[in-house]
Design a protein around this motif. Structure first.
Motif, short mmCIF file in Angstrom:
data_model
loop_
_atom_site.label_atom_id
_atom_site.label_comp_id
_atom_site.label_asym_id
_atom_site.label_seq_id
_atom_site.Cartn_x
_atom_site.Cartn_y
_atom_site.Cartn_z
N LYS A 1 -14.51 9.49 10.18
CA LYS A 1 -14.64 10.20 8.92
C LYS A 1 -13.98 11.34 9.32
O LYS A 1 -13.24 12.07 8.43
N THR B 1 0.83 -1.18 -0.06
CA THR B 1 -0.04 0.11 -0.04
C THR B 1 0.79 1.32 -0.05
O THR B 1 0.53 2.21 -0.95
N LYS C 1 -6.57 8.95 2.31
CA LYS C 1 -7.89 8.55 1.60
C LYS C 1 -8.35 6.99 1.35
O LYS C 1 -9.32 6.61 1.43
N LEU C 2 -7.10 6.39 0.95
CA LEU C 2 -7.10 5.11 1.01
C LEU C 2 -7.54 4.14 2.32
O LEU C 2 -8.30 3.34 2.14
N SER C 3 -7.15 4.94 3.21
CA SER C 3 -7.47 4.26 4.63
C SER C 3 -8.91 4.46 4.77
O SER C 3 -9.89 3.52 5.39
N GLY C 4 -9.51 5.78 4.37
CA GLY C 4 -11.09 6.02 4.50
C GLY C 4 -11.74 5.16 3.42
O GLY C 4 -12.96 4.82 3.96
N THR C 5 -11.07 4.23 2.60
CA THR C 5 -12.10 3.52 1.77
C THR C 5 -12.49 2.18 2.47
O THR C 5 -13.40 1.53 1.82
N ILE C 6 -11.74 1.72 3.28
CA ILE C 6 -12.06 0.56 4.04
C ILE C 6 -12.63 0.91 5.59
O ILE C 6 -12.66 0.12 6.19
N GLU C 7 -13.43 2.08 5.54
CA GLU C 7 -14.06 2.51 6.98
C GLU C 7 -15.06 1.27 7.32
O GLU C 7 -15.21 0.99 8.44
N ASP C 8 -15.68 0.63 6.37
CA ASP C 8 -16.82 -0.34 6.63
C ASP C 8 -15.99 -1.52 7.45
O ASP C 8 -16.64 -1.89 8.25
N TYR C 9 -15.13 -1.83 6.83
CA TYR C 9 -14.40 -3.03 7.44
C TYR C 9 -13.91 -2.63 9.03
O TYR C 9 -14.05 -3.45 9.89
N SER D 1 -3.02 10.54 -0.08
CA SER D 1 -3.56 9.33 -0.69
C SER D 1 -3.57 8.27 0.32
O SER D 1 -4.75 7.30 0.12
#
Length: 194
Positions: A181, A73, A92-100, A89
């Protein structure tokens, strides 16, 4: 070809690591046995013992896989044109796996904590936090490239990782994804202002 036949083409050691990773994340390291890992992929327990003599050995191997993923990563976001964009970046990438994160917490933090707790001595304890050391060094390099003095860059690097882990933990435990968030949004704004 059936799904089971397809799975059997994957090397046994990788299947064990994948199953252990999933079980450690979903059940926890402490609640998972080597039997559980074997059962999850339809193996006899002896197959797991052949590759990993103890649950700790398996836990450290899973942590090494996670470390390789984190390095991948970091290498991926390192392609951004400048340090500010690299840091943003990553966030933002960390934010994309918020649901997990909000469903399971941070798998690296959970596994690292369990392995440190069961360490019998300093040498065993020092085997565990390599992922965090790698991340801190990466953040520090990027902050230094932004012109921040080395010791201050180190503090910034430690702070960003500390607050990231805290935001994941608090968002997960309080069931308030907004905490995570807001951390991502505010930290991106902080980095843009540097």
């Amino acid at each position: 070809m059936t799904e089971n036949e397809e799975a059997k083409k994957i090397p046994t050691k990788k299947r064990i690591l994948d199953a252990a990773m999933e079980l450690f994340h979903q059940k926890s390291y402490g609640e998972t046995t080597l039997y559980d890992v074997a059962d999850a992929i339809g193996l006899k327990q002896g197959h797991v013992y052949y590759h990993f003599k103890t649950k700790r050995e398996l836990g450290l191997a899973v942590l090494n896989v996670c470390h390789d993923e984190v390095k991948g990563t970091l290498n991926m976001v390192a392609k951004a044109s400048n340090p500010k964009e690299r840091l943003i970046s990553f966030l933002k990438l960390s934010g994309t796996i918020e649901d997990y994160y909000m469903k399971w917490g941070c798998p690296i933090a959970n596994l690292t904590d369990a392995l440190i707790r069961e360490s019998k001595n300093k040498k065993e304890r020092l085997q565990v936090p390599l992922i965090y050391k790698t991340q801190i060094a990466w953040f520090q390099r990027n902050f230094e490239e932004l012109g921040i003095e080395k010791s201050t860059a180190r503090v910034e690097a430690e702070n960003i990782l500390t607050h990231l882990q805290g935001a994941i933990h608090m968002g997960y435990t309080l069931n308030k994804p907004k905490i995570f968030k807001d951390f991502i949004k505010n930290t991106i704004a902080h980095i843009r202002a540097i």
